[in-house]
Design a protein around this motif. Sequence first.
Motif, PDB file in Angstrom:
ATOM      1  N   GLU A  19      31.663  37.624  42.402  1.00  0.00           N
ATOM      2  CA  GLU A  19      31.542  38.898  43.727  1.00  0.00           C
ATOM      3  C   GLU A  19      32.969  39.206  43.614  1.00  0.00           C
ATOM      4  N   VAL A  20      34.385  38.702  43.192  1.00  0.00           N
ATOM      5  CA  VAL A  20      35.266  38.904  44.735  1.00  0.00           C
ATOM      6  C   VAL A  20      35.840  40.230  42.900  1.00  0.00           C
ATOM      7  N   ASN A  21      36.525  41.657  44.424  1.00  0.00           N
ATOM      8  CA  ASN A  21      37.358  42.869  43.933  1.00  0.00           C
ATOM      9  C   ASN A  21      38.032  41.691  43.269  1.00  0.00           C
ATOM     10  N   THR A  22      39.401  40.794  42.433  1.00  0.00           N
ATOM     11  CA  THR A  22      40.254  40.673  42.914  1.00  0.00           C
ATOM     12  C   THR A  22      41.571  41.960  42.792  1.00  0.00           C
ATOM     13  N   SER A  23      40.928  43.250  42.210  1.00  0.00           N
ATOM     14  CA  SER A  23      41.406  44.647  41.990  1.00  0.00           C
ATOM     15  C   SER A  23      42.306  44.958  42.993  1.00  0.00           C
ATOM     16  N   GLU A  24      41.169  44.743  44.018  1.00  0.00           N
ATOM     17  CA  GLU A  24      41.449  45.227  45.204  1.00  0.00           C
ATOM     18  C   GLU A  24      42.369  44.601  46.085  1.00  0.00           C
ATOM     19  N   LEU A  25      41.834  42.915  46.379  1.00  0.00           N
ATOM     20  CA  LEU A  25      42.521  41.636  47.131  1.00  0.00           C
ATOM     21  C   LEU A  25      44.028  41.391  46.799  1.00  0.00           C
ATOM     22  N   TYR A  26      44.234  41.679  45.400  1.00  0.00           N
ATOM     23  CA  TYR A  26      45.652  41.836  44.752  1.00  0.00           C
ATOM     24  C   TYR A  26      46.762  42.892  45.255  1.00  0.00           C
ATOM     25  N   LYS A  27      46.074  44.247  45.717  1.00  0.00           N
ATOM     26  CA  LYS A  27      46.827  45.101  47.043  1.00  0.00           C
ATOM     27  C   LYS A  27      47.453  44.742  47.842  1.00  0.00           C
ATOM     28  N   LYS A  28      46.598  43.490  48.511  1.00  0.00           N
ATOM     29  CA  LYS A  28      47.037  42.581  49.604  1.00  0.00           C
ATOM     30  C   LYS A  28      47.633  41.629  49.723  1.00  0.00           C
TER      31      LYS A  28
END
Length: 233
Positions: free
Chosen positions: A99-108
């Motif tokens: 459920e977590v969009n890790t691609s976006e999370l790993y930008k942060k």
Amino acid sequence: MRHFLKLTCSLTLLAIMVLACKEDKKDKSTEAATAEQEASATEEVQEVTKSEMTTVLNANLATEEDLKAIGISDEMVEKIVKSRPFLTMTDFNSLFGSEVNTSELYKKMFVPFNLNTTAEADFKMIPGVGDRMAHEFEEYRPYVSLAQFRREIGKYVDETEVARYENYVFVPIELNTASEEMILALPGVGKRMAHEFEEYRPYKNMAQFRKEIGKYVDDKELARLERFVYLKQ
């Protein structure tokens, strides 16, 4: 009559010249406005890029407030803090379900990779790194410093992009020979700790490192620091 016609022609010609002059000014004004808009857009893009570059948090070091500021839920913040230290990015990645969009999370937020030991495929977890760049990361091993990384990877991307990559990687140091500058380049290591690293040289084994540095930090921080160092055999 002839004089009148000549006067009329002259006035008409003058009117045409005045009109042409106004149109020219209008065109230049439009061009200037367009150039200004384009410059503004460029500055905005650069600002976004800079912002993205400077807001990549280290998952082991970010405060609870930092995590909440990038949109992490209270529940997940508690889970992250409780699970520290993350000794590998794989450990950190395992916290998140589909459920977590890790691609976006790993930008942060990220756990920096060891440039000398990370598998080529894993480098592609870094946002914006594809097959080719992951291969280049591996191609120049072993890295002895971030300066070497900048020099080699700088052949393929500009300085801004190299600086962005540096949020996601580190170069491990040899405990007995690394310069202070190299120690300070490690994630979350400041001048005081760099001094302690040097204070107890020469290190004979990692047990000595744990004993001496363990006087200053708790077991979790010691485990985090240990992944940044090694001793020559």
